[in-house]
Each structure stands twice: as C-alpha cells, then as structure tokens.
Write a protein that holds these residues in place. Sequence first.
Motif, PDB file in Angstrom:
ATOM      1  N   GLY A  32     -91.415   3.193 -31.109  1.00 49.07           N
ATOM      2  CA  GLY A  32     -92.592   3.142 -31.960  1.00 49.07           C
ATOM      3  C   GLY A  32     -93.902   3.277 -31.212  1.00 49.07           C
ATOM      4  O   GLY A  32     -94.962   3.324 -31.829  1.00 49.07           O
ATOM      5  N   CYS A  33     -93.850   3.359 -29.887  1.00 45.64           N
ATOM      6  CA  CYS A  33     -95.052   3.389 -29.056  1.00 45.64           C
ATOM      7  C   CYS A  33     -95.425   4.812 -28.658  1.00 45.64           C
ATOM      8  O   CYS A  33     -94.637   5.743 -28.804  1.00 45.64           O
ATOM      9  CB  CYS A  33     -94.840   2.552 -27.787  1.00 45.64           C
ATOM     10  SG  CYS A  33     -94.469   0.816 -28.086  1.00 45.64           S
ATOM     11  N   MET A  34     -96.645   4.946 -28.130  1.00 47.18           N
ATOM     12  CA  MET A  34     -97.094   6.177 -27.484  1.00 47.18           C
ATOM     13  C   MET A  34     -97.653   5.786 -26.131  1.00 47.18           C
ATOM     14  O   MET A  34     -98.177   4.680 -25.962  1.00 47.18           O
ATOM     15  CB  MET A  34     -98.156   6.877 -28.334  1.00 47.18           C
ATOM     16  CG  MET A  34     -97.637   7.337 -29.687  1.00 47.18           C
ATOM     17  SD  MET A  34     -98.933   7.958 -30.796  1.00 47.18           S
ATOM     18  CE  MET A  34     -99.397   9.458 -29.914  1.00 47.18           C
ATOM     19  N   ASP A  35     -97.535   6.689 -25.142  1.00 45.09           N
ATOM     20  CA  ASP A  35     -97.969   6.386 -23.782  1.00 45.09           C
ATOM     21  C   ASP A  35     -98.981   7.408 -23.288  1.00 45.09           C
ATOM     22  O   ASP A  35     -98.896   8.601 -23.615  1.00 45.09           O
ATOM     23  CB  ASP A  35     -96.780   6.415 -22.823  1.00 45.09           C
ATOM     24  CG  ASP A  35     -95.834   5.251 -22.999  1.00 45.09           C
ATOM     25  OD1 ASP A  35     -95.593   4.525 -22.022  1.00 45.09           O
ATOM     26  OD2 ASP A  35     -95.318   5.061 -24.120  1.00 45.09           O
ATOM     27  N   LEU A  36     -99.904   6.918 -22.459  1.00 41.70           N
ATOM     28  CA  LEU A  36    -100.765   7.779 -21.651  1.00 41.70           C
ATOM     29  C   LEU A  36    -100.236   7.683 -20.231  1.00 41.70           C
ATOM     30  O   LEU A  36    -100.170   6.590 -19.657  1.00 41.70           O
ATOM     31  CB  LEU A  36    -102.221   7.311 -21.718  1.00 41.70           C
ATOM     32  CG  LEU A  36    -103.205   8.067 -20.816  1.00 41.70           C
ATOM     33  CD1 LEU A  36    -103.242   9.554 -21.160  1.00 41.70           C
ATOM     34  CD2 LEU A  36    -104.602   7.450 -20.926  1.00 41.70           C
ATOM     35  N   LEU A  37     -99.834   8.835 -19.658  1.00 39.96           N
ATOM     36  CA  LEU A  37     -99.140   8.844 -18.380  1.00 39.96           C
ATOM     37  C   LEU A  37     -99.876   9.676 -17.342  1.00 39.96           C
ATOM     38  O   LEU A  37    -100.480  10.703 -17.670  1.00 39.96           O
ATOM     39  CB  LEU A  37     -97.739   9.457 -18.530  1.00 39.96           C
ATOM     40  CG  LEU A  37     -96.843   8.975 -19.664  1.00 39.96           C
ATOM     41  CD1 LEU A  37     -95.621   9.867 -19.765  1.00 39.96           C
ATOM     42  CD2 LEU A  37     -96.433   7.538 -19.427  1.00 39.96           C
ATOM     43  N   LEU A  38     -99.788   9.230 -16.098  1.00 40.95           N
ATOM     44  CA  LEU A  38    -100.031  10.107 -14.951  1.00 40.95           C
ATOM     45  C   LEU A  38     -98.642  10.388 -14.405  1.00 40.95           C
ATOM     46  O   LEU A  38     -98.054   9.576 -13.708  1.00 40.95           O
ATOM     47  CB  LEU A  38    -100.921   9.431 -13.906  1.00 40.95           C
ATOM     48  CG  LEU A  38    -101.201  10.282 -12.656  1.00 40.95           C
ATOM     49  CD1 LEU A  38    -101.943  11.576 -13.029  1.00 40.95           C
ATOM     50  CD2 LEU A  38    -102.013   9.495 -11.623  1.00 40.95           C
ATOM     51  N   TRP A  39     -98.105  11.562 -14.752  1.00 36.84           N
ATOM     52  CA  TRP A  39     -96.697  11.868 -14.507  1.00 36.84           C
ATOM     53  C   TRP A  39     -96.599  13.305 -13.997  1.00 36.84           C
ATOM     54  O   TRP A  39     -97.186  14.219 -14.569  1.00 36.84           O
ATOM     55  CB  TRP A  39     -95.915  11.694 -15.805  1.00 36.84           C
ATOM     56  CG  TRP A  39     -94.448  11.998 -15.715  1.00 36.84           C
ATOM     57  CD1 TRP A  39     -93.630  11.809 -14.648  1.00 36.84           C
ATOM     58  CD2 TRP A  39     -93.631  12.536 -16.766  1.00 36.84           C
ATOM     59  NE1 TRP A  39     -92.348  12.191 -14.944  1.00 36.84           N
ATOM     60  CE2 TRP A  39     -92.320  12.632 -16.242  1.00 36.84           C
ATOM     61  CE3 TRP A  39     -93.876  12.919 -18.074  1.00 36.84           C
ATOM     62  CZ2 TRP A  39     -91.269  13.128 -16.998  1.00 36.84           C
ATOM     63  CZ3 TRP A  39     -92.816  13.404 -18.821  1.00 36.84           C
ATOM     64  CH2 TRP A  39     -91.536  13.501 -18.294  1.00 36.84           C
ATOM     65  N   ASN A  40     -95.871  13.491 -12.909  1.00 38.91           N
ATOM     66  CA  ASN A  40     -95.761  14.804 -12.274  1.00 38.91           C
ATOM     67  C   ASN A  40     -97.135  15.377 -11.934  1.00 38.91           C
ATOM     68  O   ASN A  40     -97.353  16.594 -11.970  1.00 38.91           O
ATOM     69  CB  ASN A  40     -94.985  15.779 -13.170  1.00 38.91           C
ATOM     70  CG  ASN A  40     -93.493  15.499 -13.189  1.00 38.91           C
ATOM     71  OD1 ASN A  40     -92.890  15.226 -12.149  1.00 38.91           O
ATOM     72  ND2 ASN A  40     -92.891  15.532 -14.368  1.00 38.91           N
ATOM     73  N   GLY A  41     -98.069  14.479 -11.611  1.00 39.74           N
ATOM     74  CA  GLY A  41     -99.397  14.900 -11.201  1.00 39.74           C
ATOM     75  C   GLY A  41    -100.314  15.317 -12.335  1.00 39.74           C
ATOM     76  O   GLY A  41    -101.403  15.841 -12.084  1.00 39.74           O
ATOM     77  N   GLU A  42     -99.911  15.084 -13.601  1.00 41.91           N
ATOM     78  CA  GLU A  42    -100.717  15.457 -14.751  1.00 41.91           C
ATOM     79  C   GLU A  42    -100.954  14.247 -15.646  1.00 41.91           C
ATOM     80  O   GLU A  42    -100.141  13.308 -15.674  1.00 41.91           O
ATOM     81  CB  GLU A  42    -100.014  16.518 -15.593  1.00 41.91           C
ATOM     82  CG  GLU A  42     -99.790  17.857 -14.932  1.00 41.91           C
ATOM     83  CD  GLU A  42     -99.118  18.817 -15.901  1.00 41.91           C
ATOM     84  OE1 GLU A  42     -99.832  19.458 -16.705  1.00 41.91           O
ATOM     85  OE2 GLU A  42     -97.881  18.908 -15.869  1.00 41.91           O
ATOM     86  N   LEU A  43    -102.053  14.295 -16.418  1.00 40.88           N
ATOM     87  CA  LEU A  43    -102.255  13.329 -17.486  1.00 40.88           C
ATOM     88  C   LEU A  43    -101.501  13.839 -18.705  1.00 40.88           C
ATOM     89  O   LEU A  43    -101.764  14.931 -19.219  1.00 40.88           O
ATOM     90  CB  LEU A  43    -103.742  13.169 -17.806  1.00 40.88           C
ATOM     91  CG  LEU A  43    -104.551  12.400 -16.765  1.00 40.88           C
ATOM     92  CD1 LEU A  43    -106.037  12.414 -17.117  1.00 40.88           C
ATOM     93  CD2 LEU A  43    -104.062  10.954 -16.632  1.00 40.88           C
TER      94      LEU A  43
END
Length: 255
Positions: A32-43
């Motif tokens: 049910g959530c959403m995430d803001l990620l710094l993942w694989n060098g990208e936002l």
Amino acid sequence: MYEERASRLRGAMAWTRAPAPPGTTGRVLPDGCMDLLLWNGELIVAGPDTRAYLATERRGLRVYGLRLPPGTGPRVFGAPAWELRDRRIPLADLWPGSQVRELHERVAQARDPLAALEGVAAGRLTAERHAAADPHGAVLVETVVAALRDGAGVAQVARRVGLSERQLHRRCRDAFGYGAKTLARVLRMQRALELAAAGTPLAETALRAGYADQAHLAREIRALAGVPMTELVRGRQPSGANRSIPLPSGSSTVA
C-alpha cells in the motif's frame, strides 16, 4: 544489510540497504506504500503494487529509500497513484528535469542521503498544505486506511467517510492506486505476514488476519505474492523491512 528508522515525516520510514551485486533480483510485496528511492544512481519513484514486483540491481550501489505511508505518495509526487501503479519510474518523468538534477546532486552528495530524501518529501508536503487544494483529503485517507486495517468492509468504510461506494472507489484510486477492496487485501496480507513471521501457526494466522480459513490465506498469498507463505516467512525481517529492495531471487526476506 538492511537498516531502517522512523522518519520525521509522520508514518514514513527511512531505510538503506548495502550494495548488492549487479544482476541481483528480489521479490517486492504489495504493502500500500510508495517510495522515493536513490537506486542504481537515480532518483526513482516506486508506485503502489497490486502484485509482487521483481526488482533487479544494475550497478551494485547502496540504496536509500523513503517509504511513504498509504495515500501520501500522490501528495509528494504530484500525480494520482493509479498512474504509478505497478511501476518504477524516474522522478524526472514527473518533475522538471532541471529540478530533479539539482535534487539528485543534493541527495547523492549529502552526508545523510536519507535526511536529504526526507527534506525533498517534506518540502512537497509543506507546499501542498499551503496550497490547501484538498484540506480534508489527508484525513479521509487516514480514516479509510484505519477502517480497512480494522477489517471494515467497503460499504461500511463508505458510510463512515460519507461517500457513495463509487465516490470512495475514485478517491481510493487517486490516493492508493486501486480501490478500497484491493487495499484491504494488501493490508490483510501484510498483517498475516507479521503474524506468521512471529511464529503464529498458519491456521491461527488466517483467523486473526481476517481470512475465511487457511486455504483462503494460501490462495490470497499466492495471488498477491506469487509464492507460498512458507517461502515468504522464512528469514523474514521485521514488519516493513525490505520494501522495494532487490535481494537474491527467491529470497523470502523481501517484503
């Protein structure tokens, strides 16, 4: 290695995961959530899932994430949740490229990237409150989530918030990415996983989580997660851990 802490944003969690080898994959379960990620060098924005999402590590970098509680993501990202359902997209697809480049530099170079991610989300929420586009929307979302977690049916939730079932469905799609019935299934699955991981027998888990019986629990877990409950529970970490985190394929710790 995974670590998380309560965020200064109400209901959110800030988390990080040590680098994993490129090509590593993992099963991410709906929550049910959403995430803001710094993942694989990208936002990256991780939208709400209706089924297990198989994520793949490309660059072997540390991952930083801010997990937003149900209904909060659209207020941060400025897009209805249904547009992001079952997707992982660059933040630059939602916000101006120049703004995202500046934010990426700020987060990537920060001494505490998690605090930087929190700052991005907090700024968006503050701007939204000042705009007062829907001053009662956040309260409605919280009421719906709380009622569904308590096991209320869709008709009962609609009455509680003063909407028709059709109106409730539209509001839920914008806030959560799907209707109240799907959100209830996702929240019920997460509750069952918590109980089973704590050692509760599966028959009792089914009863306490609100399933008709253990067979119903098994069918729902397979439909939402794609694997049996036993595989998910084996080695599972505390509630909420590993949301949107790629781990070795088949690992039962991804949730």
